[in-house]
Motif scaffolding. Sequence first.
Motif, mmCIF file in Angstrom:
data_model
loop_
_atom_site.group_PDB
_atom_site.id
_atom_site.type_symbol
_atom_site.label_atom_id
_atom_site.label_comp_id
_atom_site.label_asym_id
_atom_site.label_seq_id
_atom_site.Cartn_x
_atom_site.Cartn_y
_atom_site.Cartn_z
ATOM 1 N N LEU A 128 0.519 -1.439 -0.155
ATOM 2 C CA LEU A 128 -0.194 -0.108 0.025
ATOM 3 C C LEU A 128 0.784 1.243 0.326
ATOM 4 C CD1 LEU A 128 -2.138 -1.206 2.389
ATOM 5 C CD2 LEU A 128 -2.744 -0.978 -0.234
ATOM 6 N N PRO A 129 0.296 2.651 -0.320
ATOM 7 C CA PRO A 129 1.290 3.380 -0.602
ATOM 8 C C PRO A 129 0.930 4.139 1.153
ATOM 9 C CG PRO A 129 -0.820 3.907 -1.558
ATOM 10 C CD PRO A 129 -0.830 2.422 -1.265
ATOM 11 N N ALA A 166 -9.420 -2.097 10.584
ATOM 12 C CA ALA A 166 -10.281 -1.087 9.874
ATOM 13 C C ALA A 166 -9.423 -0.078 9.036
ATOM 14 C CB ALA A 166 -11.071 -0.551 10.484
ATOM 15 N N ARG A 167 -9.426 -0.091 7.970
ATOM 16 C CA ARG A 167 -8.570 1.058 7.056
ATOM 17 C C ARG A 167 -9.540 1.713 6.560
ATOM 18 N NH1 ARG A 167 -4.727 -2.991 6.378
ATOM 19 N NH2 ARG A 167 -2.576 -2.360 6.445
ATOM 20 N N MET A 168 -8.773 3.045 6.013
ATOM 21 C CA MET A 168 -10.248 4.153 5.259
ATOM 22 C C MET A 168 -9.488 4.914 3.971
ATOM 23 S SD MET A 168 -11.599 6.817 7.841
ATOM 24 C CE MET A 168 -12.473 7.517 6.729
ATOM 25 N N ILE A 169 -9.996 4.810 2.619
ATOM 26 C CA ILE A 169 -9.983 5.191 1.457
ATOM 27 C C ILE A 169 -10.832 6.016 1.192
ATOM 28 C CG2 ILE A 169 -9.387 5.136 -0.840
ATOM 29 C CD1 ILE A 169 -9.257 2.136 -0.409
ATOM 30 N N LEU A 227 -7.550 1.012 -4.560
ATOM 31 C CA LEU A 227 -7.578 2.189 -4.833
ATOM 32 C C LEU A 227 -7.309 1.849 -6.709
ATOM 33 C CD1 LEU A 227 -4.873 2.231 -2.635
ATOM 34 C CD2 LEU A 227 -6.411 4.146 -2.513
ATOM 35 N N GLN A 228 -7.126 0.007 -6.198
ATOM 36 C CA GLN A 228 -6.632 0.121 -8.409
ATOM 37 C C GLN A 228 -7.791 0.623 -9.294
ATOM 38 O OE1 GLN A 228 -5.019 -3.827 -9.558
ATOM 39 N NE2 GLN A 228 -3.167 -3.759 -8.215
ATOM 40 N N VAL A 278 -5.831 6.610 3.748
ATOM 41 C CA VAL A 278 -5.428 7.236 4.452
ATOM 42 C C VAL A 278 -4.536 6.422 5.427
ATOM 43 C CG1 VAL A 278 -6.951 7.492 7.198
ATOM 44 C CG2 VAL A 278 -8.065 8.460 4.826
ATOM 45 N N SER A 279 -3.830 7.511 5.821
ATOM 46 C CA SER A 279 -2.394 6.277 6.885
ATOM 47 C C SER A 279 -3.009 5.873 7.649
ATOM 48 C CB SER A 279 -1.718 7.034 6.839
ATOM 49 O OG SER A 279 -0.800 8.088 5.498
#
Lengths: 339, 796
Positions: free
Chosen positions: B192-193, B218-221, B381-382, B389-390
């Motif tokens: 991931l970036p 949890a991750r966020m975009i 993301l692709q 979000v970091s």
Amino acid sequence: MIEELKRLVEQAAQEINQAARQHDLMQLKSQYLGKKSAVNGFLQRLVELPTAERPGFGKIVNEAKQKLEALLKSRLETLKDAEYTQELQSERLDLSMPGRRFERGVLHPITQTWRDIEDLFLGLGFQVADGPDVEDEYHNFDALNTPQDHPARDLSDTFYIKDDVLLRTHTSPVQVRVMENTKPPIKIICPGRTYRNDNDATHSPCFHQVEALVVDEGISLADLRDMLNHFAQELFGPEIAVRIRPHFFPFTEPSAEMDMVCPKCLGSGCSLCKETGWLELGGAGIVDPNVFEIVGIDGEKYTGYAFGLGIDRIAMLRFGITDMRLLFGNDVRFLRQFR
Amino acid sequence: MKLSYKWLRNYIDIDLNGKALEHELTFSGIEVEAVEHQGELLEQIIVAEIKSREAHPGSEHLSICQVDNGEEILQVICGAANCAAGSKVALAPVGADLGEFKIKRAKLRGEESYGMLCSEKELGISDNHDGIMILDENFEPGRHLSDYYDKSDVIFDVEITPNRPDLLCITGIARDLSALLHKSLQMPEPVLPAGKGDIRKLLKLENQATDLCTRYTARMIKDVKIGASPQWLKRSLEAVGMRSINNVVDVTNYVMLELGHPLHAFDYKLVAEQTILMRRGQAGERFTDLQNITHDLNAEDLVIADPQKVIALAGVIGAANSQISEETRDIIIESANFLYNSVRRTSKRLSIFTDSAYRFERDMSDEQAELASRRCCELILQTAGGELVSGMLDSYPKPVGTILVTIRPGRVEKVLSVKIAPEQIRRYLESLGLILHKEEAESMEFEIPHYRKDLTREIDLIEEIIRLYGYNNIEQKLQIRKIMNYDIFRNRRQVQDMLVSLGFCEVVNWSFSDPADLDKLRIEEADERRRFVTLKNPLGSSYAIMRPVLLPDILRNVLSNINYGQKSLKLFEMNKVFRQSSGKLAQEDYHLCGVMTGNREQVFWGRKVEDLDFYDIKGVVEDILSVMRLRNWEERNSDERYYQSGTGLDFYLSSVKLASMGKLDGKVCRSYGIEQVCYSFDIYLDAIYRQKRELIPAYQEIAKFPPVLRDLSFVISREFDVSEIRKTILESGGKQISQIVLFDEYKGKNIAAEKRSLTFSLTFSSSKKTLNDDIIAREMHNIIQNLEKKYRIELR
Ligand SMILES: [Zn+2]
């Protein structure tokens, strides 16, 4: 018109409830509910009513029909019940009379015992082997390590057909035949008919024997004792213990005779066991290495045990039969006792 | 679970055909229930262009299209509303096989049609059946559709045993196959970036039920563009029967199928107070799921909620109130793990069965959650753009420790009876992802990967080893010897038991006999039984030979029983008979011999006392032969001279005599001192066992339509036998006759002396149709005509 209908229904209901026979009910049904019945007549008279009242009155007529139908049905049930109750009263069985049976036959007590023994061993993974009754000397004696001049070969003990052909004196030749053709592990029983030149109250010239043979790696006297105990207890009951005593058979080494606790007195002594508390059951032992050599089994790698018992004798003990001759008399009054 | 071969090859380089892969899967413990070859259809479908469209004069719904298939213009009738001139369409030409039907030249309401224009559903491309499929306008008429849609794939429907949740995904299967086939494995390694901002400032997790929620990440975009998924993603899902929804939801499903871990995406905007709670449900609380079904919750349920509402039933299903929609911009990716039995209870109680619940209730791995989340974000993301979000929020109250299991190569050999070298054991286990932790003289200790919760004991590792070694590569021990013939063993008992239930007592006699018995039985000099075996030292002259027949002993038993007042007897003996053989020993064969005399049945009140007759004993013999699995034997007049002339029967199969029976000659009986009528049978057991027989009866379909019964009664001359008459009936009655039963025979009053009256009951049945009266009447007419012609019968 509604009043008229009401009266009709009341009258019908009364008649239905007074009907005494099913036949009367059928008549009432056609009278009140049939095509040309009075109730149906009301439906035809609907046209006489103002249009607005027709559906309401139609509904009332239908309800009246349903009511009468229900009444008829319930009266019918009542009549049927009554009829059935009457039937029950007239049908009185003498329950003590004997049932009508078909004659059932019976297997001979020897066969019954034979089968029980087979089943016991089949459950333990044994197979049942068979062989000829008319046997050669080699399989009956030589291969079983019995010397040429052994007294067992005497004419007085053995029936001969030719010089070297005889009636087997035990089922051991079947074991020899199996060992000749089969590589260990071997687990077999050989039940069968055997012959000795003996005929008196306690000996029959034809009798039945079963022998068991186990050949595998690591078979010992301990396995034999385990099996003998299991066998005796399955056939005669859990209290029956087995003991073995040194003896001599040419084909086993060490050899033993086995006794079991007398099933009649359970060891305290009685006439059956001649007050000893024990009954002789048969012979047993560890297969002699010479026998293995003769049949071509590696006696260093394999060991085995064998034992033999009289089926007839076991049958007599189990059923309490005291005279050997009864077994071959085939009196149906005797046989039918074992149904 | 459906498994796409094409997809599988993203992770493992295998080149097996469908059959070979099916074999490998099956013998590694993954049962293949069905194999579907996709895309073969498209090779038959041609790209075509509609040149013109006219209304069908005979139907409002049909139109007549002239289509260009690249070579010629064909007329095709089409029923779809969306067919329009100028469109490129999918043409199934005459001869194409669409599975359910084949395309033929047809006339539709008077107009010729040379093919069919197909919908996406008909082509297996999607479920869309609203009109025909309209192709990209750049497609070239005449090309095969398979040139544009590469749908060729093999789909395996596999059954995963409940102990192996790690196999509920394509990489899990690839991992197992790589161990099995020694092929390298390409697992996804998502990167991931760095991302922007800080998730901790945007979202808060509160795990209030750490016993039920063992991990929650949890991750966020931000700023994703919700839309259709790219082709590769759609195809992957559709190939295994999953519907495409939108790019974000599709990615969560894709990752579940790829890594086995179910995920859920929430619309950030719809989560109140930027807080996600994991808590137990409350009594009286209600939840409306994605399908718009409302459920009552209780404290057994684990829910995902924000401070105001429940937003998902943990691991089971999400809610509409927070789902991804076209307006969604910022998303939360949940990747979590829940206690398996809690998920199972909730799913069962509420009858919600989802792919997600199916996996969680099989006990997923806590560790896998992070990888799945990472992979999911990478793909979103692709496919949907946006900005990560970091950071990641992670509630992981009790991280799983390292699990170690010891295995002893000596024990492996003991259980499997194959010697597998320690290095080989190590290679097998490492190929499954186990890591050697410690090696000692006689044991090795392995660290178990988190996704293999089923491996906890030495024996579990041994099972893995033998799975890879191959169950069938173990040499059989060959300890079981074939000594006895169970068929014969059982059959002898069946025959004995049957006779017992027919009222027979078994007798057992000595094997000795008197040669004079053969004379008494009138056995001829040339008869084989005369070549008897003689004893050198018999008990006496009446015991001089081994008995060649069983009958004399049974007759002696009969006599002694009669003398004791037992006049109704049914006796049998099953034993060996002997005669000389060409070899050294004797020819020994088991026979079954029986005698019946006296009353037919036991005397009872209310039952008629009747004497036995020939047909009683014939019935017994027929029963014995059929228990011995003989069919279609032949009956001939017996050549045994101990039967009364004309009352004996021999039974043959392919000219081998297998049995005889009859009424004993009165003089023979008297020679044994018996004054009453006796019947006997002699069954040649061993001779029958040497015959080829159908040992296990094969089930025959029972006629579906009700049978029709007809009685046929006539007077006929006594010169004709029933067997012959039966044959005539059968031959003239057609195939529908399934049974002919002789119902009655009558001789005497009102019937001429040389005649008798016979009544047959005929059963007609068919497995194909109901037999109506006309058919039966025709058959009966035929039968009667033939009987009249042949035997001059008079109908009664
Ligand atoms: Zn005693």
